[in-house]
Design an enzyme around this catalytic site. Structure first.
Site, PDB file in Angstrom:
ATOM      1  N   ASP A  96      -7.809   1.191   1.868  1.00  0.00           N
ATOM      2  CA  ASP A  96      -7.198   2.505   2.092  1.00  0.00           C
ATOM      3  C   ASP A  96      -8.181   3.658   2.304  1.00  0.00           C
ATOM      4  O   ASP A  96      -8.115   4.366   3.284  1.00  0.00           O
ATOM      5  CB  ASP A  96      -6.299   2.868   0.914  1.00  0.00           C
ATOM      6  CG  ASP A  96      -5.199   1.842   0.710  1.00  0.00           C
ATOM      7  OD1 ASP A  96      -5.236   0.788   1.363  1.00  0.00           O
ATOM      8  OD2 ASP A  96      -4.309   2.102  -0.103  1.00  0.00           O
ATOM      9  N   GLU A 142      -7.409  -4.824 -10.892  1.00  0.00           N
ATOM     10  CA  GLU A 142      -7.278  -4.643  -9.436  1.00  0.00           C
ATOM     11  C   GLU A 142      -8.664  -4.580  -8.779  1.00  0.00           C
ATOM     12  O   GLU A 142      -8.892  -5.160  -7.716  1.00  0.00           O
ATOM     13  CB  GLU A 142      -6.492  -3.359  -9.177  1.00  0.00           C
ATOM     14  CG  GLU A 142      -6.106  -3.102  -7.742  1.00  0.00           C
ATOM     15  CD  GLU A 142      -5.308  -1.795  -7.597  1.00  0.00           C
ATOM     16  OE1 GLU A 142      -5.092  -1.108  -8.619  1.00  0.00           O
ATOM     17  OE2 GLU A 142      -4.922  -1.473  -6.464  1.00  0.00           O
TER      18      GLU A 142
HETATM   19  C1  2M8 Z   1      -3.453  -0.743  -1.880  1.00  0.00           C
HETATM   20  O1  2M8 Z   1      -2.738  -0.047  -0.873  1.00  0.00           O
HETATM   21  C2  2M8 Z   1      -1.463   0.553  -1.125  1.00  0.00           C
HETATM   22  C3  2M8 Z   1      -0.904   0.959   0.234  1.00  0.00           C
HETATM   23  O2  2M8 Z   1      -0.756  -0.201   1.020  1.00  0.00           O
HETATM   24  C4  2M8 Z   1      -1.541   1.775  -2.023  1.00  0.00           C
HETATM   25  O3  2M8 Z   1      -2.633   2.243  -2.349  1.00  0.00           O
HETATM   26  O4  2M8 Z   1      -0.493   2.264  -2.412  1.00  0.00           O
HETATM   27  C5  2M8 Z   1      -4.581  -1.496  -1.156  1.00  0.00           C
HETATM   28  O5  2M8 Z   1      -5.539  -1.955  -2.064  1.00  0.00           O
HETATM   29  C6  2M8 Z   1      -3.998  -2.634  -0.331  1.00  0.00           C
HETATM   30  O6  2M8 Z   1      -5.016  -3.412   0.219  1.00  0.00           O
HETATM   31  C7  2M8 Z   1      -3.084  -3.519  -1.168  1.00  0.00           C
HETATM   32  O7  2M8 Z   1      -2.439  -4.452  -0.342  1.00  0.00           O
HETATM   33  C8  2M8 Z   1      -2.013  -2.689  -1.900  1.00  0.00           C
HETATM   34  C9  2M8 Z   1      -1.198  -3.525  -2.896  1.00  0.00           C
HETATM   35  O8  2M8 Z   1      -2.047  -4.297  -3.704  1.00  0.00           O
HETATM   36  O9  2M8 Z   1      -2.641  -1.612  -2.635  1.00  0.00           O
END
Ligand code: 2M8
Length: 455
Positions: A182, A417
């Site tokens: 992101d 995470e």
């Molecule tokens: C993160 O992205 C989401 C948006 O897609 C967020 O920040 O809300 C990123 O680390 C992405 O790569 C990942 O797929 C998602 C869910 O784990 O979180």
């Protein structure tokens, strides 16, 4: 001293208990239909997260792997697009932007009866299905499942080729969320030259409370940029051509194209398995490899860089994703050797040095942050991709070094995470699915897989 997991991976009881803990994370995050990335932050199904968890389920829970993929495919668009998020109607309304903000149903291509976002994430799904059938205990059933999903995977790849690529070039992405990384420093120049209307800064600010751990997350400016792009896409009803026209963000991304290339190779294997012609997929993979070497390779830095199609310039951000082409066999042997020299350096993850895995960004850059999301912390998925890529080129010792970090981090600190590369401290949300899944993928040996009952 290099970080080593040998002290516990030699102990079968410690390994068993680690496997049990990792599986418990996936069990807790399993909704009965799919796996949430984490219970606290991400209550829906994310596209590439789903692919990563299937890599683990493939090894011990065949039916669950099928359910995970079936749930994702239920959200596939009529034009073949697999969306970034398939929303869970039963989830609490805690994630922003949610389905109402996206309003993706305004597109004639949106699926009936399922709410999703209107953008994509990296294509890891054919790879996931390939792992699924390879490890399946019930092979006949696995082949029937592959026959069922093959046309859906083909439609997804046709979408990418038709709607995300001009002529026979590389795939472009239209939003930082599409890369999965992101707030990576790769996007800084695009974000800075984009005038984001004040209203989006206000909306981002209004939802700041939603973003826990503010110091370890993207900033308000990042979020206002993300929301602004969503608004541009919503205003053109998520029409792929119009999205390309209105987006200030049009990037040929290294990680995305690497996973696309790997996906094409695996789709070819799946085609072969069920008697379809693999050659068009392998031809496409070959073209992608050639294009990446022509356009994204940088000999001086020993890595691949993204390309900004708006300015027609390379984006020289030294991120760990710049080494991921190893995973799809893209560099030639001499390039791979050059890449390993760049990786095995104080900038990234030097052998015989006390650190915890490959950080997401060059540790010597002044913009490096050891805690802010995709701007420095160690992410298990990127390390996993690198580990397999290094093995592919025969760098077994260095690959082992990376594997140890992938296992040691959650073993000692929990299934977070992302992780601080200097201390190993867990960051973001605890109980994170792909951290557990990819550790399992590396540690689940056939003898363990046989002991486990279906999930
Ligand atoms: C993160 O992205 C989401 C948006 O897609 C967020 O920040 O809300 C990123 O680390 C992405 O790569 C990942 O797929 C998602 C869910 O784990 O979180």
């Amino acid at each position: 001293m290099a970080v080593s997991a040998d002290d516990w991976t030699d102990d079968p009881q410690a390994v068993d208990s680690f496997i049990t803990r990792a599986k418990a994370v996936l069990d807790d995050n399993w909704t009965g239909r799919f796996t949430v990335p984490s219970p606290s932050l991400y209550p829906h199904q994310w596209s590439w997260d789903a692919g990563f968890v299937v890599l683990a389920y493939a090894r011990y829970a065949q039916e669950r792997a099928e359910q995970e993929l079936a749930h994702l495919f239920a959200g596939q668009w009529k034009n073949g697009m697999i969306p970034q998020i398939v929303f869970n109607p039963d989830a609490p309304d805690t994630y922003f932007p949610g389905p109402d903000y996206w309003d993706a149903g305004r597109s004639p291509h949106a699926p009936d009866g399922v709410r999703t976002t209107g953008i994509i994430q990296p294509p890891v799904h054919a790879t996931a299905v390939w792992h699924y059938q390879h490890f399946a205990r019930d092979k006949e059933r696995a082949v029937r499942f592959v026959e069922r999903v093959y046309p859906l995977l083909a439609a997804w790849h046709h979408f990418l080729r038709r709607d995300r690529c001009s002529r026979r070039g590389l795939i472009h992405i239209l939003h930082p969320w599409e890369s999965g990384q992101d707030n990576s420093p790769i996007w800084d120049t695009v974000r800075k030259r984009t005038d984001v209307p004040e209203a989006f800064v206000k909306t981002a600010e209004a939802h700041r409370g939603d973003y826990i751990h503010k110091k370890t997350r993207p900033t308000r400016k990042d979020y206002s940029f993300y929301l602004y792009l969503v608004e541009l896409f919503r205003a053109v009803d998520y029409d792929p051509k119009r999205m390309r026209e209105v987006s200030p963000f049009v990037i040929q991304d290294v990680l995305f194209n690497t996973l696309y290339c790997r996906s094409l190779l695996d789709l070819g294997h799946l085609a072969h398995l069920i008697g379809e012609d693999p050659l068009p997929w392998w031809d496409e993979a070959h073209v992608t490899q050639v294009r990446m070497n022509e356009k994204l390779w940088n000999e001086h830095h020993g890595m691949y860089f993204d390309h900004d199609l708006t300015t027609n310039r390379r984006i020289k951000a030294e991120v760990a994703a710049g080494f991921t082409p190893l995973y799809a066999g893209i560099p030639r042997a001499a390039q791979a050797a050059r890449m390993v020299r760049s990786l095995d350096s104080p900038k990234f993850y030097q052998v015989d040095e006390r650190s915890w895995g490959v950080p997401s960004y060059d540790r010597e850059s002044r913009k490096f942050s050891k805690s802010r999301y995709w701007r420095g912390p160690v992410w298990i998925n990127i390390n996993w991709i690198l580990c397999h890529g290094l093995r592919h080129y025969g760098y077994y010792d260095y690959a082992e070094h990376v594997r140890h970090a992938i296992l040691k981090l959650p073993y000692e600190n929990g299934f977070w995470e992302y992780f601080d590369p200097e201390t190993g401290e867990g960051l973001g949300s605890d109980h994170f699915s792909w951290t557990a899944a990819l550790a399992l993928e590396l540690i689940l040996q056939p003898e363990y897989a046989q002991q486990v009952t279906e999930g």
